[in-house]
Enzyme design. Structure first.
Site, PDB file in Angstrom:
ATOM      1  N   LEU A  78       0.864  -1.175   0.000  1.00 30.33           N
ATOM      2  CA  LEU A  78       0.000   0.000   0.000  1.00 30.33           C
ATOM      3  C   LEU A  78       0.899   1.223   0.000  1.00 30.33           C
ATOM      4  O   LEU A  78       1.915   1.258   0.704  1.00 30.33           O
ATOM      5  CB  LEU A  78      -0.898   0.015   1.242  1.00 30.33           C
ATOM      6  CG  LEU A  78      -1.908  -1.129   1.391  1.00 30.33           C
ATOM      7  CD1 LEU A  78      -2.681  -0.977   2.692  1.00 30.33           C
ATOM      8  CD2 LEU A  78      -2.866  -1.181   0.211  1.00 30.33           C
ATOM      9  N   ASP A  79       0.547   2.231  -0.779  1.00 30.43           N
ATOM     10  CA  ASP A  79       1.315   3.468  -0.777  1.00 30.43           C
ATOM     11  C   ASP A  79       1.374   4.038   0.627  1.00 30.43           C
ATOM     12  O   ASP A  79       0.488   3.792   1.461  1.00 30.43           O
ATOM     13  CB  ASP A  79       0.683   4.503  -1.719  1.00 30.43           C
ATOM     14  CG  ASP A  79       0.856   4.132  -3.182  1.00 30.43           C
ATOM     15  OD1 ASP A  79       1.686   3.252  -3.478  1.00 30.43           O
ATOM     16  OD2 ASP A  79       0.150   4.720  -4.021  1.00 30.43           O
ATOM     17  N   ARG A  80       2.389   4.824   0.878  1.00 31.24           N
ATOM     18  CA  ARG A  80       2.604   5.391   2.209  1.00 31.24           C
ATOM     19  C   ARG A  80       1.351   6.073   2.765  1.00 31.24           C
ATOM     20  O   ARG A  80       1.013   5.926   3.937  1.00 31.24           O
ATOM     21  CB  ARG A  80       3.763   6.393   2.151  1.00 31.24           C
ATOM     22  CG  ARG A  80       4.134   6.970   3.505  1.00 31.24           C
ATOM     23  CD  ARG A  80       5.374   7.834   3.407  1.00 31.24           C
ATOM     24  NE  ARG A  80       6.006   8.000   4.708  1.00 31.24           N
ATOM     25  CZ  ARG A  80       7.287   8.274   4.885  1.00 31.24           C
ATOM     26  NH1 ARG A  80       8.085   8.406   3.845  1.00 31.24           N
ATOM     27  NH2 ARG A  80       7.788   8.405   6.094  1.00 31.24           N
TER      28      ARG A  80
END
Length: 306
Positions: free
Chosen positions: A134-136
């Site tokens: 998952l993106d930051r």
């Protein structure tokens, strides 16, 4: 010069290029691929292709200097994790926004380092490994493998699309009904984003369903049928409903500090595998506080059933 590895059971079946990337994270990918292509990397004395599957007792010679110890950037972190489910094979968490999935530099706070600290893993043991990322700035449900057999089995399930991935997003404007976004995507290197294109991109499919359509914003459920970088963000922008807080893809900020995107559900379809204990299981990550507050900001009932 260089080093010769003798493959053990931990890397049996792993692709050659992935083995090298894992054990030589300090070597640029381009240099690794070039060394394979020119035959500087040899398997059992012969040239091999990047996708070659290593076997136990294979001998892999590499031209690189002393290798960096496996997962050199990893180390235990005392930060908390919201664990949804865990056994000896996997860990399912609700990742908070702002936290990296893996550390970008030595000792940096991340899901992986927190997981190492949580289960008291020691140096040299298999490090908890995200099966997907998952993106930051994306929150939500995420699964990590705690040993190599589980990593292989989980990776296959995701690759074979036997895992349903659903997200919640607050998007700009009034989005009504449900449908499919079938638009190819390619990476725009100049602006570091994915863009819709005709013909020369990678096939990308997103299903959407409106849960509440407001005048200024709507709450939608999204299902990923493919997993391209920034797919949901690019697809929603393409149909004129960018995610609130996602400035890069055209969503207005309105005081929101990050894109209002949350990985809500991971559901494992019925299957026969080494992970039979996951067959038919569904894991849900509760919606974070910043998202419920944004729903209220746009006069959307945060108690709408998802």
């Amino acid at each position: 010069m260089g080093k010769t590895w003798i493959i053990d059971e931990n890397f049996d079946g792993v692709r050659l290029d992935r083995f090298l990337r894992r054990n030589y994270p300090h070597i640029p990918l381009g240099a690794i691929m070039r060394a394979i292509r020119t035959g500087e990397v040899r398997v059992n004395g012969s040239k091999a292709i990047p996708s070659y599957r290593l076997g136990e007792k294979d001998r892999v010679h590499v031209p690189f200097e002393d290798h960096v110890p496996q997962k050199a950037s990893l180390g235990p972190s005392k930060g908390a994790l919201d664990v949804v489910y865990m056994n000896e094979n996997i860990m399912v968490i609700n990742k908070p926004c702002g936290l990296l999935s893996q550390p970008a530099s030595r000792g940096e706070d991340s899901v992986v380092n927190r997981a190492i600290g949580l289960i008291n893993r020691h140096k040299g043991e298999f490090a908890p490994t995200p099966v997907h990322r998952l993106d930051r700035n994306v929150s939500g449900v995420m699964v990590l493998a705690l040993n190599l057999p589980s990593l292989r089995a989980l990776t296959k399930l995701f690759r074979d699309r036997k895992v349903i991935k659903k997200y919640l997003a607050i998007v700009k404007g009034t989005l009504i009904g449900e449908g499919e976004i079938d638009v190819s995507l390619k990476k725009d290197e100049r602006f570091l984003k994915s863009v819709a294109c005709e013909g020369d991109g990678k096939k990308s499919i997103t299903m959407y369903k409106s849960l509440y359509a407001g005048e200024r914003a709507s709450l939608v459920e999204l299902e990923l049928l493919t997993g391209r970088p920034h797919q949901l963000r690019a697809h929603l922008s393409y149909i004129g409903h960018p995610i609130i807080g996602d400035i890069k893809y055209g969503g207005y900020k309105e005081g929101v500090k990050r894109p209002m995107l949350h990985a809500h559900v991971l559901e494992f379809l019925m299957h026969d595998s080494d992970l039979d204990y996951l067959s038919g299981k569904k894991f849900t990550a509760h919606v974070p506080k910043d998202m419920t507050e944004t729903l209220k900001l746009f006069q959307i009932d945060p108690n709408i059933p998802y």
